[in-house]
Scaffold this motif. Structure first.
Motif, mmCIF file in Angstrom:
data_model
loop_
_atom_site.group_PDB
_atom_site.id
_atom_site.type_symbol
_atom_site.label_atom_id
_atom_site.label_comp_id
_atom_site.label_asym_id
_atom_site.label_seq_id
_atom_site.Cartn_x
_atom_site.Cartn_y
_atom_site.Cartn_z
ATOM 1 N N GLU A 179 -0.918 -14.646 27.490
ATOM 2 C CA GLU A 179 0.247 -14.218 27.080
ATOM 3 C C GLU A 179 1.423 -14.531 28.191
ATOM 4 O O GLU A 179 1.435 -13.807 29.221
ATOM 5 C CB GLU A 179 0.196 -12.675 26.796
ATOM 6 C CG GLU A 179 1.285 -12.291 26.011
ATOM 7 C CD GLU A 179 1.194 -10.957 25.297
ATOM 8 O OE1 GLU A 179 2.300 -10.551 24.690
ATOM 9 O OE2 GLU A 179 0.246 -10.242 25.515
ATOM 10 N N SER A 180 2.172 -15.246 27.638
ATOM 11 C CA SER A 180 3.300 -15.899 28.622
ATOM 12 C C SER A 180 4.614 -15.512 27.967
ATOM 13 O O SER A 180 4.891 -16.418 27.112
ATOM 14 C CB SER A 180 3.037 -17.069 28.929
ATOM 15 O OG SER A 180 4.329 -17.871 29.870
ATOM 16 N N LEU A 232 1.293 -17.057 22.838
ATOM 17 C CA LEU A 232 -0.005 -16.750 22.809
ATOM 18 C C LEU A 232 -0.918 -17.592 22.970
ATOM 19 O O LEU A 232 -0.589 -18.740 22.095
ATOM 20 C CB LEU A 232 -0.391 -15.809 21.922
ATOM 21 C CG LEU A 232 0.200 -14.322 21.441
ATOM 22 C CD1 LEU A 232 -0.247 -13.623 20.364
ATOM 23 C CD2 LEU A 232 -0.385 -13.556 22.659
ATOM 24 N N CYS A 233 -1.999 -18.123 23.742
ATOM 25 C CA CYS A 233 -2.817 -19.283 23.654
ATOM 26 C C CYS A 233 -4.187 -18.720 23.845
ATOM 27 O O CYS A 233 -4.580 -17.551 24.450
ATOM 28 C CB CYS A 233 -2.473 -19.940 25.066
ATOM 29 S SG CYS A 233 -1.007 -20.610 25.169
ATOM 30 N N GLU A 263 -6.990 -26.039 22.698
ATOM 31 C CA GLU A 263 -6.336 -25.054 22.988
ATOM 32 C C GLU A 263 -5.203 -24.546 21.876
ATOM 33 O O GLU A 263 -4.842 -25.853 21.327
ATOM 34 C CB GLU A 263 -5.646 -25.164 24.438
ATOM 35 C CG GLU A 263 -4.461 -23.944 24.801
ATOM 36 C CD GLU A 263 -3.974 -24.209 25.772
ATOM 37 O OE1 GLU A 263 -4.258 -23.448 26.927
ATOM 38 O OE2 GLU A 263 -2.946 -25.231 25.976
ATOM 39 N N LEU A 264 -4.884 -23.504 21.331
ATOM 40 C CA LEU A 264 -4.100 -23.325 20.506
ATOM 41 C C LEU A 264 -3.108 -22.444 21.199
ATOM 42 O O LEU A 264 -3.475 -21.383 21.648
ATOM 43 C CB LEU A 264 -4.852 -22.326 19.221
ATOM 44 C CG LEU A 264 -5.996 -23.126 18.579
ATOM 45 C CD1 LEU A 264 -6.473 -22.126 17.705
ATOM 46 C CD2 LEU A 264 -5.640 -24.329 17.913
ATOM 47 N N CYS A 265 -1.791 -22.598 21.012
ATOM 48 C CA CYS A 265 -0.651 -21.671 21.444
ATOM 49 C C CYS A 265 0.324 -21.432 20.421
ATOM 50 O O CYS A 265 0.561 -22.393 19.617
ATOM 51 C CB CYS A 265 -0.080 -22.489 22.707
ATOM 52 S SG CYS A 265 -0.996 -22.484 24.108
ATOM 53 N N THR A 266 0.760 -20.256 20.088
ATOM 54 C CA THR A 266 1.686 -20.117 19.194
ATOM 55 C C THR A 266 2.912 -19.272 20.011
ATOM 56 O O THR A 266 2.730 -18.545 20.679
ATOM 57 C CB THR A 266 1.133 -18.990 17.897
ATOM 58 O OG1 THR A 266 2.261 -18.823 17.105
ATOM 59 C CG2 THR A 266 0.619 -17.922 18.409
ATOM 60 N N GLY A 299 -5.875 -14.276 12.560
ATOM 61 C CA GLY A 299 -5.712 -13.150 13.309
ATOM 62 C C GLY A 299 -4.475 -13.143 14.015
ATOM 63 O O GLY A 299 -3.850 -12.114 14.294
ATOM 64 N N TRP A 300 -3.746 -14.229 14.011
ATOM 65 C CA TRP A 300 -2.543 -14.384 14.566
ATOM 66 C C TRP A 300 -1.440 -14.264 13.302
ATOM 67 O O TRP A 300 -0.194 -14.253 13.371
ATOM 68 C CB TRP A 300 -2.176 -15.845 15.477
ATOM 69 C CG TRP A 300 -2.393 -15.684 16.643
ATOM 70 C CD1 TRP A 300 -3.141 -14.559 17.493
ATOM 71 C CD2 TRP A 300 -2.769 -16.854 17.557
ATOM 72 N NE1 TRP A 300 -3.307 -14.951 18.634
ATOM 73 C CE2 TRP A 300 -3.134 -16.453 18.703
ATOM 74 C CE3 TRP A 300 -2.522 -18.169 17.322
ATOM 75 C CZ2 TRP A 300 -3.505 -17.276 19.796
ATOM 76 C CZ3 TRP A 300 -2.883 -19.226 18.076
ATOM 77 C CH2 TRP A 300 -3.264 -18.629 19.533
ATOM 78 N N ASP A 301 -1.751 -14.186 11.885
ATOM 79 C CA ASP A 301 -1.100 -14.101 11.021
ATOM 80 C C ASP A 301 -0.339 -15.178 10.682
ATOM 81 O O ASP A 301 0.991 -15.223 10.115
ATOM 82 C CB ASP A 301 -0.148 -12.728 10.798
ATOM 83 C CG ASP A 301 0.056 -12.240 9.735
ATOM 84 O OD1 ASP A 301 -0.509 -12.651 8.448
ATOM 85 O OD2 ASP A 301 1.380 -11.927 9.298
#
Length: 158
Positions: A25-26, A30-31, A90-93, A56-58
């Motif tokens: 978490e930066s 979120l990654c 890797e997934l980042c949102t 889960g991240w909606d």
């Protein structure tokens, strides 16, 4: 477009296997990342893991479906076109954006790029990066250096 930052160190050092790895978490990003063994069925498993995480991240259904397609295509390319022993996804949102990055060991035959004229109608292969390009806001390839692999990334609207 500036390529995204390299995959997080924890992801890069993940053991081989399908394992959910680092949560980072930066600020407002979120990654999560996971390592895959490049074998038949890994792309399908990566797609399932990505869709579950995005739920889960909606993240909305359309973005989840587009992301699942991108993950599947990038993982499949890493399996088919490299002699990698491990693939890291890797997934980042962050607000409004979803970034997907897939890194292989880089033992392939060059930098991935879409077919110039597109595949023939009868071809079973050759559409992956064209699909990634069609559903993404941006995408690209980053050479991580000798022996460190290639990362193919794509950004989508979340």
């Amino acid at each position: 477009m500036t390529p995204p930052a390299p995959l997080h160190t924890a992801a890069a050092e993940a053991p081989v296997g399908i394992t959910a790895d680092a949560w980072v978490e930066s600020g407002s990003e979120l990654c999560v990342s996971f390592a895959l063994v490049p074998r038949p069925g890994s792309a399908a498993q990566a797609r399932r893991l990505a869709k579950a995480q995005l739920l889960g991240w909606d993240i909305g259904e359309d973005a989840r479906d587009a992301a699942a397609l991108v993950v599947s295509e990038l993982v499949t390319n890493a399996i088919v076109h490299t002699a990698s022993h491990r693939i890291v996804c890797e997934l980042c949102t962050s607000p409004g954006t979803l970034r997907i990055a897939v890194r292989d060991d880089g033992y392939g035959s060059g930098v991935p790029r879409p077919a110039q004229d597109g595949p023939d109608a009868d071809d079973e292969h050759g559409r992956g990066l064209l699909l990634v390009e069609a559903v993404s806001c941006a995408w690209g390839v980053r050479d991580e250096g000798p022996g460190a692999g290639l990362t193919v990334w794509a950004e989508l609207r979340a």
